[in-house]
Design a protein around this motif. Structure first.
Motif, PDB file in Angstrom:
ATOM      1  N   ARG A  70      -4.248   0.509   7.888  1.00 26.52           N
ATOM      2  CA  ARG A  70      -4.195   1.805   7.956  1.00 26.52           C
ATOM      3  C   ARG A  70      -2.556   2.040   8.811  1.00 26.52           C
ATOM      4  N   ILE A  71      -1.625   2.830   7.952  1.00 21.93           N
ATOM      5  CA  ILE A  71      -0.575   2.742   8.458  1.00 21.93           C
ATOM      6  C   ILE A  71       0.047   4.319   8.494  1.00 21.93           C
ATOM      7  N   ARG A  72       0.523   4.694   9.809  1.00 22.39           N
ATOM      8  CA  ARG A  72       1.077   6.054   9.708  1.00 22.39           C
ATOM      9  C   ARG A  72       1.702   6.523   8.573  1.00 22.39           C
ATOM     10  N   SER A  73       1.734   7.865   8.037  1.00 25.39           N
ATOM     11  CA  SER A  73       2.613   8.222   6.883  1.00 25.39           C
ATOM     12  C   SER A  73       3.925   8.042   7.024  1.00 25.39           C
ATOM     13  N   ALA A  74       4.432   8.279   8.323  1.00 20.05           N
ATOM     14  CA  ALA A  74       5.934   8.192   8.624  1.00 20.05           C
ATOM     15  C   ALA A  74       6.541   6.974   8.539  1.00 20.05           C
ATOM     16  N   ASN A  75       5.755   6.008   8.748  1.00 21.02           N
ATOM     17  CA  ASN A  75       6.013   4.533   9.052  1.00 21.02           C
ATOM     18  C   ASN A  75       6.302   3.889   7.822  1.00 21.02           C
ATOM     19  N   LEU A  76       7.593   3.966   7.246  1.00 23.39           N
ATOM     20  CA  LEU A  76       7.927   3.504   5.858  1.00 23.39           C
ATOM     21  C   LEU A  76       8.071   1.778   5.916  1.00 23.39           C
ATOM     22  N   PRO A  77       8.529   1.365   7.004  1.00 21.43           N
ATOM     23  CA  PRO A  77       8.759  -0.052   7.140  1.00 21.43           C
ATOM     24  C   PRO A  77       7.486  -0.787   7.211  1.00 21.43           C
ATOM     25  N   SER A  78       6.438  -0.315   7.926  1.00 24.93           N
ATOM     26  CA  SER A  78       5.115  -0.837   7.692  1.00 24.93           C
ATOM     27  C   SER A  78       4.629  -0.845   6.383  1.00 24.93           C
ATOM     28  N   GLN A  79       4.876   0.361   5.684  1.00 23.12           N
ATOM     29  CA  GLN A  79       4.223   0.476   4.316  1.00 23.12           C
ATOM     30  C   GLN A  79       4.840  -0.297   3.338  1.00 23.12           C
ATOM     31  N   GLN A  80       6.235  -0.911   3.723  1.00 20.44           N
ATOM     32  CA  GLN A  80       6.949  -1.498   2.742  1.00 20.44           C
ATOM     33  C   GLN A  80       6.472  -3.136   2.964  1.00 20.44           C
ATOM     34  N   VAL A  81       6.062  -3.566   4.241  1.00 23.45           N
ATOM     35  CA  VAL A  81       5.248  -4.816   4.442  1.00 23.45           C
ATOM     36  C   VAL A  81       3.870  -4.961   3.618  1.00 23.45           C
ATOM     37  N   ALA A  82       3.120  -3.979   3.703  1.00 23.88           N
ATOM     38  CA  ALA A  82       1.860  -3.773   2.917  1.00 23.88           C
ATOM     39  C   ALA A  82       2.284  -3.931   1.444  1.00 23.88           C
ATOM     40  N   LEU A  83       3.246  -3.102   0.908  1.00 22.59           N
ATOM     41  CA  LEU A  83       3.304  -3.112  -0.619  1.00 22.59           C
ATOM     42  C   LEU A  83       3.774  -4.432  -0.863  1.00 22.59           C
ATOM     43  N   LYS A  84       4.723  -5.192  -0.109  1.00 23.81           N
ATOM     44  CA  LYS A  84       5.624  -6.749  -0.424  1.00 23.81           C
ATOM     45  C   LYS A  84       4.307  -7.704  -0.400  1.00 23.81           C
ATOM     46  N   ILE A  85       3.222  -7.671   0.123  1.00 18.87           N
ATOM     47  CA  ILE A  85       2.266  -8.474   0.367  1.00 18.87           C
ATOM     48  C   ILE A  85       0.980  -8.446  -0.891  1.00 18.87           C
ATOM     49  N   GLY A  86       1.098  -7.195  -1.740  1.00 20.30           N
ATOM     50  CA  GLY A  86       0.558  -6.923  -2.963  1.00 20.30           C
ATOM     51  C   GLY A  86      -0.612  -5.968  -2.251  1.00 20.30           C
ATOM     52  N   LEU A  87      -0.657  -5.371  -1.270  1.00 22.82           N
ATOM     53  CA  LEU A  87      -1.588  -4.301  -0.982  1.00 22.82           C
ATOM     54  C   LEU A  87      -1.304  -3.043  -1.917  1.00 22.82           C
ATOM     55  N   ARG A  88      -2.271  -2.001  -2.249  1.00 21.86           N
ATOM     56  CA  ARG A  88      -1.905  -0.986  -2.828  1.00 21.86           C
ATOM     57  C   ARG A  88      -2.572   0.180  -2.053  1.00 21.86           C
ATOM     58  N   ARG A  89      -1.653   1.453  -2.190  1.00 15.53           N
ATOM     59  CA  ARG A  89      -2.238   2.566  -1.522  1.00 15.53           C
ATOM     60  C   ARG A  89      -3.495   3.046  -2.253  1.00 15.53           C
ATOM     61  N   LEU A  90      -4.498   3.414  -1.410  1.00 18.42           N
ATOM     62  CA  LEU A  90      -5.668   4.050  -1.934  1.00 18.42           C
ATOM     63  C   LEU A  90      -5.454   5.374  -2.257  1.00 18.42           C
ATOM     64  N   PRO A  91      -6.351   5.946  -3.164  1.00 22.77           N
ATOM     65  CA  PRO A  91      -6.212   7.362  -3.533  1.00 22.77           C
ATOM     66  C   PRO A  91      -6.564   8.219  -2.093  1.00 22.77           C
ATOM     67  N   GLU A  92      -5.859   9.247  -2.094  1.00 22.73           N
ATOM     68  CA  GLU A  92      -5.657  10.218  -1.095  1.00 22.73           C
ATOM     69  C   GLU A  92      -6.960  10.583  -0.575  1.00 22.73           C
ATOM     70  N   GLU A  93      -7.981  10.808  -1.408  1.00 20.65           N
ATOM     71  CA  GLU A  93      -9.353  11.289  -1.016  1.00 20.65           C
ATOM     72  C   GLU A  93      -9.979  10.399  -0.090  1.00 20.65           C
ATOM     73  N   LEU A  94      -9.640   8.933  -0.051  1.00 24.64           N
ATOM     74  CA  LEU A  94      -9.948   7.803   0.898  1.00 24.64           C
ATOM     75  C   LEU A  94      -9.055   7.769   2.315  1.00 24.64           C
ATOM     76  N   GLU A  95      -7.961   8.649   2.360  1.00 26.17           N
ATOM     77  CA  GLU A  95      -7.042   8.365   3.601  1.00 26.17           C
ATOM     78  C   GLU A  95      -7.507   9.349   4.580  1.00 26.17           C
ATOM     79  N   GLU A  96      -6.982   9.040   5.817  1.00 26.27           N
ATOM     80  CA  GLU A  96      -7.408   9.707   6.815  1.00 26.27           C
ATOM     81  C   GLU A  96      -6.232  10.719   7.380  1.00 26.27           C
TER      82      GLU A  96
END
Length: 178
Positions: free
Chosen positions: A128-154
């Motif tokens: 669960r990553i804050r929408s403004a936290n781009l560095p943390s999002q990059q970590v998730a993407l680098k290890i192979g995680l994928r963003r879930l569809p918008e309807e599953l987000e908080e």
């Protein structure tokens, strides 16, 4: 657990001051300032919860140390949690700002992901990553995680995940979550 540059170890009762150094630093929480630990007691309460998870499940968040000098630079790893109606492994990483930009979060997160895939393959991993936290999002993407569809987000958060049981074939085919 060792990586090329890090020692990932089980949390110890005496890690409270180090946890407070990381979690009590407002710079650590630039994307969620309301979450800064205000006291050592707050960090010690979090530490007790994390250690209880270790006792109940046999794994949990680690203290992340530089292997060369055993300095704690952060905390992270996986905890089993409930998210919506699913049991998931929550990926967490919180590092002192002086450790940012060196790839330590990616190194730790990749190791956690590999261990989960080997030992708990039936449980999806989410971050669960804050929408403004781009560095943390990059970590998730680098290890192979994928963003879930918008309807599953908080609200205010993006959710990144390993294979997720709620994704339909249509969503995968159309690239939703990439």
């Amino acid at each position: 657990m060792r990586t090329p540059r890090l020692l990932l170890r089980r949390l110890q009762a005496e890690d409270g001051p180090a946890m407070f150094r990381v979690h009590g630093d407002p710079a650590t929480y630039q994307y969620s300032p309301e979450s800064v630990h205000r006291s050592l007691a707050g960090s010690e309460a979090m530490l007790r919860l994390c250690r209880r998870h270790w006792a109940e499940h046999g794994f949990g968040y680690w203290a992340v140390e530089l292997a060369q000098d055993r300095t704690i630079i952060g905390f992270g790893g996986l905890e089993q949690q409930r998210w919506h109606e699913y049991t998931v492994l929550n990926l967490y990483y919180r590092f002192t700002p002086s450790a940012w930009g060196h790839g330590y979060a990616t190194e730790m997160a990749r190791t956690a992901l590999q261990l989960a895939q080997a030992y708990l393959p039936s449980l999806p991993i989410i971050a669960r990553i804050r929408s403004a936290n781009l560095p943390s999002q990059q970590v998730a993407l680098k290890i192979g995680l994928r963003r879930l569809p918008e309807e599953l987000e908080e609200p205010g958060y993006y959710i990144f995940a390993s294979e997720y049981p709620g994704w339909s074939r249509r969503e995968r085919r159309e690239g939703i979550g990439e």
